[in-house]
Structure formats: structure tokens, C-alpha cells
Design an enzyme around this catalytic site. Sequence first.
Site, mmCIF file in Angstrom:
data_model
loop_
_atom_site.group_PDB
_atom_site.id
_atom_site.type_symbol
_atom_site.label_atom_id
_atom_site.label_comp_id
_atom_site.label_asym_id
_atom_site.label_seq_id
_atom_site.Cartn_x
_atom_site.Cartn_y
_atom_site.Cartn_z
ATOM 1 N N ASP A 176 39.768 26.756 38.227
ATOM 2 C CA ASP A 176 40.741 28.194 38.614
ATOM 3 C C ASP A 176 40.812 28.304 39.821
ATOM 4 O OD1 ASP A 176 42.549 30.134 38.459
ATOM 5 O OD2 ASP A 176 41.566 31.308 36.934
ATOM 6 N N ASP A 375 49.032 27.663 42.937
ATOM 7 C CA ASP A 375 47.879 28.004 41.717
ATOM 8 C C ASP A 375 47.762 27.061 40.491
ATOM 9 O OD1 ASP A 375 46.230 29.717 40.233
ATOM 10 O OD2 ASP A 375 47.916 30.187 39.050
#
Length: 495
Positions: A176, A375
Site C-alpha cells: 500500500d 495509488d
Amino acid sequence: MQPPILLPLLLLLLAVSPRPVLSRRHASPPLATETLDVAASLSRARAAVSAEAVSLHQSAAVSTEVVGEHEEGLALRLHSRDFLPEEQGRHTSYRSLVLARLRRDSARAAAVSARAAMAADGVSRFDLMPANVTAFEASAAEIQGPVVSGVGLGSGEYFSRVGVGSPARQLYMVLDTGSDVTWVQCQPCADCYQQSDPVFDPSLSTSYASVACDNPRCHDLDAAACRNSTGACLYEVAYGDGSYTVGDFATETLTLGDSAPVSSVAIGCGHDNEGLFVGAAGLLALGGGPLSFPSQISATTFSYCLVDRDSPSSSTLQFGDAADAEVTAPLIRSPRTSTFYYVGLSGISVGGQILSIPSSAFAMDSTGAGGVIVDSGTAVTRLQSSAYAALRDAFVRGTQSLSRTSGVSLFDTCYDLSDRTSVEVPAVSLRFTGGGELRLPAKNYLIPVDGAGTYCLAFAPTNAAVSIIGNVQQQGTRVSFDTAKATVGFTSNKC
């Protein structure tokens, strides 16, 4: 009537005199297109939910890929979450799988947008503390549950196998780029969700050590408290889908691939964890904050390449890999938050034509509001509504020959390609400040949403100030971050 003697002279004059210039429109340049292999993508989609789908354990058993021995640093494999053992057989149809992905994605995108907006508005980390918790003065029982429901970060879509502790226990962990705190579920469990591997027991690790409340690393946490009886640091992280983790903050040894172990990495040891992490033992944080894994190992460069989400194969996450990228863009940092990686996006082209989108749609202002985040955890790229409308309308104009069908979930532009084996669609390119241009393959923006041949344009509008480049658009491209040179790089087919 002209006299006969003048007719030959008139004809001669017409023959030698300049011809009048006729007014006409300039011919439009040919539409730049990409080929979508419908048959191949549908085959992968159907295989992803078939009874014979390959799990990660099977994939790892037959893989010959070597990781951990790269010239410049650490490396490990990445996998799509849908091939974790706990995810296998959860969906009876590909449409069900897609809808589950999109539900997670909506929560993730909303959470990233909210976090970015809060930072721009000057909301401090201490403002995120639960009302009944004063930093460093609470007991473990007083910090149960999420810090701020719906204002954290999502749980991610790609996983790696990471060794935790000494001796190393191999655990699946979420990758992440939008998180700064690495954590794993730990024994004893007050409340733990189901994971693929046995829950990590810190008492069996010789390298596990608690972090004290007065340690600077404890102060770097967004939400922290102090265990009164021992003076040990407690942490809490909440995620946008309602998931959360609470426990002891500690240092531990992590091992990536075949690389040498990395000691004294600050991580969360979660005893109370809940949410949509299914299968993963925890999270490997790759954000830009001081507690993220790259920051703790002083890695100024790292890169990843994300495999197709419908594929059980793996790609790699690499640290210290400084290979030149095909396309580079400026890495922009927010003045209010260090977590996210913003990129200088200047425009979008469809079919080779630059769209008429004001630069303000992609710009970050002096407060840190707006901008474009790259992202790994968000799936579908979000664009401000006006930018999305321009892209969608141009794409629709270039696909008049394709049969339209009703929208699906957050997708409003869908097609029935059930009778096609391949189609030509307008090329979509992301244009970056400085002149770089990333041309996307068709499979990265026209994706199947069922096993019957329904395909949708994989972009979505947002009313938030920030835009997000999601992992569907990143698939098959090595994305590299160089914090020393302040650049983000993109290299196609480098997995």
C-alpha cells in the site's frame, strides 16, 4: 450568345489562368487507436472464478522467478488479492467478483480523498484521536475501534510474501503506497479476522522489541497511546472501508525474498483487527511518511509492477532499483501530508487528440488541495467530473461502431462485445508536466465486468478536489518513485 470568333480565345484563357482556391475543411488526422483482445481478456476473466483457478500456493510452487538478488537492493513478488487461498471460491461469477472489487474501491477512493482533503484543511494527527483518548495516557482497553470511521485508508489489492520475526515467519501482506504504518496481526488475539497463515506470535521471535512511549517513533504515529503498566507505545490505524487495527507498537526484523533480513523495523503488532483484509496477515506500508518501510530503510528509490488482477502470476516490488524509465513525471509533495505520492499531470488525450481540460483540474494549490495521486490501492482512476466528462465523451465519439449497453456500478460507459474477438478503440494517454506521455494499453481502460462480454470504460468521476491514478491503469507498467530526484517513472511491459 458569344460570337463564334471569341470562343477559342475564351477557352485558351481559362486553360492558362490560375484556378480559384476552393474553401474546404482541413481533413482530421486519423484517430489513434489501440487493439483490445476481447477473447483473451474474457478467457482470463472466466478462469479467475473457475473451479480450476490457480491459487498463490500453486503459483509459487511452479514459479521459477528469482527475487531478492537484484543488483541494487531488495525485491519480492507481488500477487493480486483475488488469488489468495481465502479468496478462492468466494465468487460464483465474474460479475460478482467485479462488483465486490468496485465496492472495496469506492471505499478506498473516498478514504484517500478524505485524508488528502483533511490534510489540506489543516486537520492535525491529534485531531484524529478518539475523544476519550489523550495521547500517551490511555490503556489498551480505551483505544478499541476505529479512530475516525471512514477517514482512514483502504485495505489494498496487491500482496507480497514477507518474512516477519526471527526465525522468519512467511506472511501475506498488503502492498500500500497510501499507508505509512506497517503492521501484522499478533497473538494473543482479542479480535482477529481470518488470514491465510497462522497468526504471528511475537513471543516466538527473538528480534521482537516493544517501542517505548517516549520513543520518537511513537510520536510519529497519527494515533498513539501509552500502556500505563509498562510505558509501551500503543498504535491505532483506521481504514476507509471500516477496517482497523489496534495493538502494540514494536520493532521487528523483516525479510523480503532472498535478501538479507532488515532489523529494527517499527511495525504495529495488532491484537484487535477487523475489516476487509481477508487472507492477508497485515500491511506493508510504502507511503512517504517517516514510518513507512522505504523511509525506515532509507530507500530513495523503489518500484513495482502490478500484474493483471485476473492473473495468478506474480511480478515484483523492488527497492533501490534506479533503472531509467521510458516516461518520467515530476513527483510533487503536499505541504500538509507526506504520505501520498502526487504526480504532475498536465492533460489527457483520446484518439491522439488532447482534451480541452483546464490545468486547474489537475493542479495542487498552495494549501495542498487538489492534485493527482498515484495509488497502488485504488483500482479505478478518479478524475474531477468535468475532466471525466471530456474523456468519456471523446471516447464515445470514437466508438460509434460498438454496441452500447447499460452501465454497471460506478461505470456509466459500457459496451456489449459478446460477438467480438477483438476491437479497435481510441487510444488513451496520460500527459505529464515536462512532456512525458504514457499511452495506456486498451486492456487498462476497457475492462470486462462479467463473463458474457460486457466491457466498461474504467474511469470514474469524483467530486473531490484530488484525482487518483488507480492500479487498473497501472497494470503491466513498472511504476518507480525516486524521492531524491523527485520523479515518478513509468515503463511499459517491465514486470
